[in-house]
Design an enzyme around this catalytic site. Structure first.
Site, PDB file in Angstrom:
ATOM      1  N   ASP A 299       0.855  -1.183   0.000  1.00 34.46           N
ATOM      2  CA  ASP A 299       0.000   0.000   0.000  1.00 34.46           C
ATOM      3  C   ASP A 299       0.889   1.231   0.000  1.00 34.46           C
ATOM      4  O   ASP A 299       2.085   1.145   0.288  1.00 34.46           O
ATOM      5  CB  ASP A 299      -0.991  -0.012   1.170  1.00 34.46           C
ATOM      6  CG  ASP A 299      -0.440  -0.733   2.394  1.00 34.46           C
ATOM      7  OD1 ASP A 299       0.799  -0.848   2.504  1.00 34.46           O
ATOM      8  OD2 ASP A 299      -1.229  -1.178   3.232  1.00 34.46           O
TER       9      ASP A 299
ATOM     10  N   GLU B 242      -6.066   3.077   3.484  1.00 31.26           N
ATOM     11  CA  GLU B 242      -6.670   3.552   4.742  1.00 31.26           C
ATOM     12  C   GLU B 242      -8.122   3.983   4.550  1.00 31.26           C
ATOM     13  O   GLU B 242      -8.849   4.134   5.521  1.00 31.26           O
ATOM     14  CB  GLU B 242      -5.855   4.717   5.325  1.00 31.26           C
ATOM     15  CG  GLU B 242      -4.439   4.336   5.747  1.00 31.26           C
ATOM     16  CD  GLU B 242      -4.388   3.454   6.994  1.00 31.26           C
ATOM     17  OE1 GLU B 242      -5.457   3.199   7.574  1.00 31.26           O
ATOM     18  OE2 GLU B 242      -3.290   3.014   7.368  1.00 31.26           O
TER      19      GLU B 242
HETATM   20 ZN   LIG Z   1      -3.715   1.664   8.951  1.00 32.49          ZN
HETATM   21 ZN   LIG Z   2      -1.906  -0.351   7.297  1.00 35.71          ZN
END
Ligand SMILES: [Zn+2]
Ligand SMILES: [Zn+2]
Length: 481
Positions: free
Chosen positions: A129, A199
């Site tokens: 991510d 997120e």
């Molecule tokens: Zn997080």
């Molecule tokens: Zn994370």
């Protein structure tokens, strides 16, 4: 309610898995440990270990660490919020291009897809991510983030990699370098993806909707890692079956009738009602759920009113709920709606002013379910390089991850995310002393991973896992450096 349908749309194979493993999570963790230990003691080591690559992977990971730490410092000091990860993505694209990957940017937002083809063989996808959080860093580190920006509401916020996605990206680049250097050892295709907006629970869906599997090829496996704020650096935590909970964000607007604080009998006070509802919500998990079904209802924000002596019109609450099955999710949402509306009625709020419950479907994510057989294989490959004592069978957690979506498409691809220990032994020992300093959690403004051992371990673990899953180049000399 009508909005509680996200997970019902998942493929049919998904729901029975949740039902079957949710109850058996802890036993599965024990079974997994037994399987790993049995595999190791019987000499049935993973193929990666058999081909004597561990030392080679280890020395290469150590050699890369200097420049990987520079990359980590850069990413840590320059975090970008969800949906704004353009510079982060560009930097990763350069890194992967420079080691021979064919790179596509702006895929599913600021996502990137990097492909390294190396003959016929399995396709392994590795995901990191990219995004950071609206947190003002207080670690005092020399390379602490000083970044400030405006959030979507226009408020000035600090930005910090408080979830350690900078650790993930650094390990990701390290893994890309090692797999590129070790091309003689394997056959197949490696697809490395940088996923935005984790997120916000949106990036995985966006990349899948953009045709990730159709445009770049269907992977045989998808892997990821996440740093762990309570696990010692040098260790890896593995969970077979459900690993992370599903989450939904709920906006609850409690409406009343405003007026003067001194003439409260002429009003319907939404602040008092909000207080009652918040306490009422606590009984959903404690009194309405079976004690063996994990679930969470948390009220994370409350906003209402402008001044001491004015009873406002409404109060806004923001809730998160956590669950491991669609049935539990529905039960939690129904409980929130029933308690909010019932308590408003009891307080005499007139018809037409009842609370409004809104589920943010775009930010809801399903549970992340690790494929048991793939998880066993990944755990065994990592044990082959780190040593079996470094593998920690880990209970499922109520934190959420949109990584699970990569395993929930019609293709039903096996996925596995593992935990990467990120805390120094000294900090863990200190936290265990009576009155010692507790370890900060992920998302804390003082969360500071121990970079060297964490990053080296992440690179070694992910490289070993990928090498084990990729096809072997049988003709390669395993002794060459
Ligand atoms: Zn997080
Ligand atoms: Zn994370």
């Amino acid at each position: 309610m009508h909005s509680a349908t996200t997970i019902l749309r998942q493929p049919a194979c998904f729901l029975p898995m949740i039902g079957r493993y949710a109850v058996r999570g802890p036993n599965l963790a024990k079974t997994f440990l037994a399987l790993v230990l049995a595999a190791l003691s019987s000499g049935a080591m993973s193929a990666a270990a058999q081909t004597s690559t561990p030392l080679d992977v280890e020395s290469r990971a150590n050699k890369e660490y200097g420049s990987l730490f520079q990359l980590y410092r850069h990413l840590h000091a320059n975090p970008e919020l969800s949906f704004h990860e353009s510079k982060t993505s560009e930097r990763l694209q350069q890194e992967l291009r420079s080691v021979g990957f064919e790179v596509t940017g702006n895929f599913g937002g600021h996502g990137l897809v990097a492909v390294l083809r190396n003959g016929a063989g399995p396709t392994v996808m590795i995901r990191t991510d990219l995004d950071a959080l609206p947190v003002t860093e207080q670690t005092g580190l020399e390379y602490a983030s000083q970044v400030k920006t405006k959030d979507d509401q226009g408020n000035e916020v600090g930005v910090m990699h408080a979830c350690g996605h900078d650790v993930h990206m650094t390990c990701f680049v390290g893994t890309a370098r090692l797999l590129s250097q070790l091309k003689e050892r394997w056959r197949g295709t490696v697809i490395m993806i940088g996923q935005p907006a984790e997120e916000r629970g949106s990036g995985a869906k966006a990349m899948l909707a953009a045709g990730l599997f159709q445009k770049f090829g269907k992977p045989d496996y998808v892997l990821a890692l996440h740093d762990a704020a309570t696990l010692e650096a040098g260790r890896v935590g593995v969970t077979a079956g459900p690993a992370l909970a599903g989450t939904s964000s709920v906006d609850l607007t409690i409406r009343g009738i405003s007026g003067h604080g001194a003439w409260s009998y002429t009003t319907k006070d939404p602040i008092v009602l909000a207080a009652q509802i918040i306490l009422g919500l606590q009984t959903i998990v404690s009194r309405e759920m079976r004690a063996i079904d994990p679930a969470v209802v948390t009220v994370g924000s409350i906003h209402g009113g402008t001044k001491h002596n004015i009873i406002p019109d409404e109060v806004q609450l923001q809730l998160t709920i956590r669950f491991f099955s669609e049935a539990i999710r529905s039960q939690l949402l129904a409980g929130i709606e029933r308690i909010a509306k019932g308590m408003a009625q009891a307080a005499g709020v007139p018809a037409g002013r009842e609370p409004i419950v809104k589920v943010r479907e775009g930010e809801s994510i399903g549970p992340t379910v690790n494929h048991p057989e793939l998880t066993r294989r990944v755990g065994s490959a990592i044990a082959g390089i780190l040593g079996k004592d470094s593998i920690v069978p880990t209970e499922p957690v109520m934190g959420g991850e949109d990584f699970g979506y990569f395993g929930q498409t019609a293709e039903s691809i096996p996925i596995c995310i593992f935990w990467l220990g990120a805390v120094s032994r000294e900090k863990i020992e200190e936290s265990q002393k009576p009155g010692g300093k507790p370890l900060p959690s992920l998302h804390s403004n003082v969360y500071a991973p121990a970079p060297e051992l964490t990053i080296k371990t992440g690179v070694k673990a992910m490289t070993a896992a990928a090498l084990d899953l990729l096809g072997k180049n049988e003709g390669a000399s395993v002794a060459s450096p």
